[in-house]
Structures are given as structure tokens and as C-alpha cells.
Design a protein around this motif. Structure first.
Motif, PDB file in Angstrom:
ATOM      1  N   GLU A 142       0.828  -1.208   0.000  1.00 45.28           N
ATOM      2  CA  GLU A 142       0.000   0.000   0.000  1.00 45.28           C
ATOM      3  C   GLU A 142       0.867   1.265   0.000  1.00 45.28           C
ATOM      4  O   GLU A 142       0.565   2.230  -0.704  1.00 45.28           O
ATOM      5  CB  GLU A 142      -0.942   0.017   1.206  1.00 45.28           C
ATOM      6  CG  GLU A 142      -2.024  -1.036   1.164  1.00 45.28           C
ATOM      7  CD  GLU A 142      -1.571  -2.417   1.623  1.00 45.28           C
ATOM      8  OE1 GLU A 142      -0.436  -2.557   2.150  1.00 45.28           O
ATOM      9  OE2 GLU A 142      -2.344  -3.371   1.428  1.00 45.28           O
ATOM     10  N   ILE A 143       1.918   1.254   0.781  1.00 38.50           N
ATOM     11  CA  ILE A 143       2.790   2.430   0.848  1.00 38.50           C
ATOM     12  C   ILE A 143       3.484   2.658  -0.484  1.00 38.50           C
ATOM     13  O   ILE A 143       3.534   3.789  -0.990  1.00 38.50           O
ATOM     14  CB  ILE A 143       3.817   2.276   1.997  1.00 38.50           C
ATOM     15  CG1 ILE A 143       3.095   2.332   3.343  1.00 38.50           C
ATOM     16  CG2 ILE A 143       4.903   3.346   1.923  1.00 38.50           C
ATOM     17  CD1 ILE A 143       3.936   1.917   4.533  1.00 38.50           C
ATOM     18  N   ARG A 144       3.991   1.585  -1.070  1.00 36.39           N
ATOM     19  CA  ARG A 144       4.671   1.719  -2.369  1.00 36.39           C
ATOM     20  C   ARG A 144       3.696   2.160  -3.461  1.00 36.39           C
ATOM     21  O   ARG A 144       4.051   2.970  -4.318  1.00 36.39           O
ATOM     22  CB  ARG A 144       5.350   0.410  -2.735  1.00 36.39           C
ATOM     23  CG  ARG A 144       6.571   0.141  -1.879  1.00 36.39           C
ATOM     24  CD  ARG A 144       7.303  -1.105  -2.333  1.00 36.39           C
ATOM     25  NE  ARG A 144       8.430  -1.362  -1.453  1.00 36.39           N
ATOM     26  CZ  ARG A 144       8.727  -2.539  -0.961  1.00 36.39           C
ATOM     27  NH1 ARG A 144       7.985  -3.591  -1.251  1.00 36.39           N
ATOM     28  NH2 ARG A 144       9.774  -2.700  -0.176  1.00 36.39           N
ATOM     29  N   GLU A 145       2.479   1.637  -3.439  1.00 36.35           N
ATOM     30  CA  GLU A 145       1.467   2.037  -4.429  1.00 36.35           C
ATOM     31  C   GLU A 145       1.100   3.508  -4.264  1.00 36.35           C
ATOM     32  O   GLU A 145       0.947   4.227  -5.248  1.00 36.35           O
ATOM     33  CB  GLU A 145       0.224   1.160  -4.306  1.00 36.35           C
ATOM     34  CG  GLU A 145       0.428  -0.229  -4.846  1.00 36.35           C
ATOM     35  CD  GLU A 145      -0.754  -1.150  -4.619  1.00 36.35           C
ATOM     36  OE1 GLU A 145      -1.727  -0.761  -3.917  1.00 36.35           O
ATOM     37  OE2 GLU A 145      -0.712  -2.287  -5.150  1.00 36.35           O
ATOM     38  N   ARG A 146       0.967   3.966  -3.015  1.00 36.24           N
ATOM     39  CA  ARG A 146       0.656   5.376  -2.766  1.00 36.24           C
ATOM     40  C   ARG A 146       1.772   6.272  -3.304  1.00 36.24           C
ATOM     41  O   ARG A 146       1.520   7.239  -4.024  1.00 36.24           O
ATOM     42  CB  ARG A 146       0.474   5.622  -1.273  1.00 36.24           C
ATOM     43  CG  ARG A 146       0.174   7.079  -0.923  1.00 36.24           C
ATOM     44  CD  ARG A 146       0.540   7.427   0.495  1.00 36.24           C
ATOM     45  NE  ARG A 146       1.983   7.267   0.697  1.00 36.24           N
ATOM     46  CZ  ARG A 146       2.551   7.037   1.871  1.00 36.24           C
ATOM     47  NH1 ARG A 146       1.813   6.915   2.952  1.00 36.24           N
ATOM     48  NH2 ARG A 146       3.851   6.928   1.975  1.00 36.24           N
ATOM     49  N   ASP A 147       3.023   5.926  -2.971  1.00 33.78           N
ATOM     50  CA  ASP A 147       4.154   6.731  -3.425  1.00 33.78           C
ATOM     51  C   ASP A 147       4.240   6.742  -4.951  1.00 33.78           C
ATOM     52  O   ASP A 147       4.487   7.778  -5.562  1.00 33.78           O
ATOM     53  CB  ASP A 147       5.465   6.211  -2.822  1.00 33.78           C
ATOM     54  CG  ASP A 147       5.607   6.521  -1.339  1.00 33.78           C
ATOM     55  OD1 ASP A 147       4.809   7.321  -0.800  1.00 33.78           O
ATOM     56  OD2 ASP A 147       6.529   5.962  -0.711  1.00 33.78           O
ATOM     57  N   SER A 148       4.008   5.601  -5.571  1.00 32.26           N
ATOM     58  CA  SER A 148       4.049   5.499  -7.031  1.00 32.26           C
ATOM     59  C   SER A 148       2.958   6.359  -7.676  1.00 32.26           C
ATOM     60  O   SER A 148       3.194   7.027  -8.684  1.00 32.26           O
ATOM     61  CB  SER A 148       3.888   4.043  -7.452  1.00 32.26           C
ATOM     62  OG  SER A 148       3.892   3.928  -8.846  1.00 32.26           O
ATOM     63  N   ALA A 149       1.764   6.348  -7.101  1.00 31.67           N
ATOM     64  CA  ALA A 149       0.651   7.149  -7.630  1.00 31.67           C
ATOM     65  C   ALA A 149       0.974   8.644  -7.533  1.00 31.67           C
ATOM     66  O   ALA A 149       0.646   9.418  -8.444  1.00 31.67           O
ATOM     67  CB  ALA A 149      -0.636   6.829  -6.879  1.00 31.67           C
ATOM     68  N   ILE A 150       1.614   9.050  -6.463  1.00 31.48           N
ATOM     69  CA  ILE A 150       1.991  10.455  -6.297  1.00 31.48           C
ATOM     70  C   ILE A 150       2.996  10.862  -7.370  1.00 31.48           C
ATOM     71  O   ILE A 150       2.849  11.903  -8.020  1.00 31.48           O
ATOM     72  CB  ILE A 150       2.552  10.703  -4.876  1.00 31.48           C
ATOM     73  CG1 ILE A 150       1.424  10.632  -3.856  1.00 31.48           C
ATOM     74  CG2 ILE A 150       3.282  12.042  -4.790  1.00 31.48           C
ATOM     75  CD1 ILE A 150       1.878  10.582  -2.402  1.00 31.48           C
ATOM     76  N   VAL A 151       4.006  10.028  -7.587  1.00 30.47           N
ATOM     77  CA  VAL A 151       5.021  10.331  -8.600  1.00 30.47           C
ATOM     78  C   VAL A 151       4.388  10.384  -9.990  1.00 30.47           C
ATOM     79  O   VAL A 151       4.668  11.298 -10.774  1.00 30.47           O
ATOM     80  CB  VAL A 151       6.176   9.307  -8.546  1.00 30.47           C
ATOM     81  CG1 VAL A 151       7.098   9.447  -9.758  1.00 30.47           C
ATOM     82  CG2 VAL A 151       6.968   9.462  -7.252  1.00 30.47           C
ATOM     83  N   THR A 152       3.520   9.440 -10.294  1.00 25.33           N
ATOM     84  CA  THR A 152       2.844   9.416 -11.596  1.00 25.33           C
ATOM     85  C   THR A 152       2.044  10.697 -11.814  1.00 25.33           C
ATOM     86  O   THR A 152       2.109  11.307 -12.889  1.00 25.33           O
ATOM     87  CB  THR A 152       1.917   8.184 -11.700  1.00 25.33           C
ATOM     88  OG1 THR A 152       2.726   7.007 -11.577  1.00 25.33           O
ATOM     89  CG2 THR A 152       1.163   8.162 -13.006  1.00 25.33           C
ATOM     90  N   ARG A 153       1.323  11.114 -10.804  1.00 32.08           N
ATOM     91  CA  ARG A 153       0.515  12.336 -10.933  1.00 32.08           C
ATOM     92  C   ARG A 153       1.407  13.563 -11.122  1.00 32.08           C
ATOM     93  O   ARG A 153       1.130  14.412 -11.976  1.00 32.08           O
ATOM     94  CB  ARG A 153      -0.381  12.511  -9.715  1.00 32.08           C
ATOM     95  CG  ARG A 153      -1.222  13.762  -9.809  1.00 32.08           C
ATOM     96  CD  ARG A 153      -2.314  13.804  -8.817  1.00 32.08           C
ATOM     97  NE  ARG A 153      -2.838  15.151  -8.715  1.00 32.08           N
ATOM     98  CZ  ARG A 153      -3.620  15.556  -7.753  1.00 32.08           C
ATOM     99  NH1 ARG A 153      -4.006  14.717  -6.804  1.00 32.08           N
ATOM    100  NH2 ARG A 153      -4.043  16.800  -7.713  1.00 32.08           N
TER     101      ARG A 153
END
Length: 94
Positions: free
Chosen positions: A46-57
Motif C-alpha cells: 500500500e505504501i509503495r502504491e501510494r508513493d508510485s501514484a503520487i510520482v505518476t501524478r
């Protein structure tokens, strides 16, 4: 280039933002952001997915995003310094 530290106006609250060149730098602690140098822990995905989504945005909004990991900064400070200098040089040319 003036920098903004811990801007709450940008998603993810980047550690450093340099608006002049649309650069965002996150300095991630290995424990809190679940870097691969740490043993597996509940909630990693969950933490890695959240961080990845932030970078993508942020990238979709036109930012260059750099993530510096705690372990790399501590183990290879001169390498990190060189990487940052090269990045700043390339962004100034744009």
C-alpha cells in the motif's frame, strides 16, 4: 534557484520543490517508505502504491521527480552530490 521546502500545496508534500525548473525532490526514509533495503513489513504494498501514484501524478503535471533514498545518501554522499549537480545542469539548459 530558490527552493521551497515541504510544500503542502503540492501532492505528496515534497521535501524540496524548485518551481523555476519544475523539479520535485523527495528524500525518502527507508523505513517509512518501505525501501527494498529494509525487511518486508505489513503494509509495504500500500505504501509503495501510494508513493508510485503520487510520482505518476506529479509527472503528468509536468514535474521532474527525483527520489533520494536515505540508505543511498548515507552510503554514497558524493555520488548523490554528483547526480544532483548533473540534474541541475541539465535542467538549467532547458
Amino acid at each position: 534557484m530558490p527552493a521551497i521546502f515541504h510544500s503542502t500545496e503540492i501532492i505528496g508534500t515534497p521535501d524540496i520543490t524548485i518551481p523555476e525548473v519544475n523539479l520535485i525532490i523527495f528524500v525518502h526514509g527507508c523505513y517509512w517508505h518501505r525501501h527494498s533495503c529494509r525487511p518486508p513489513h505489513e503494509g509495504d504494498k500500500e505504501i509503495r502504491e501510494r508513493d508510485s501514484a503520487i510520482v505518476t501524478r506529479l509527472k503528468s503535471e509536468g514535474y521532474t521527480v527525483l527520489i533520494l533514498w536515505e540508505c543511498n545518501i548515507l552510503a554514497q554522499p558524493l555520488s548523490i552530490e554528483k547526480r544532483l549537480k548533473n540534474l541541475f545542469r541539465s535542467l538549467k539548459k532547458m
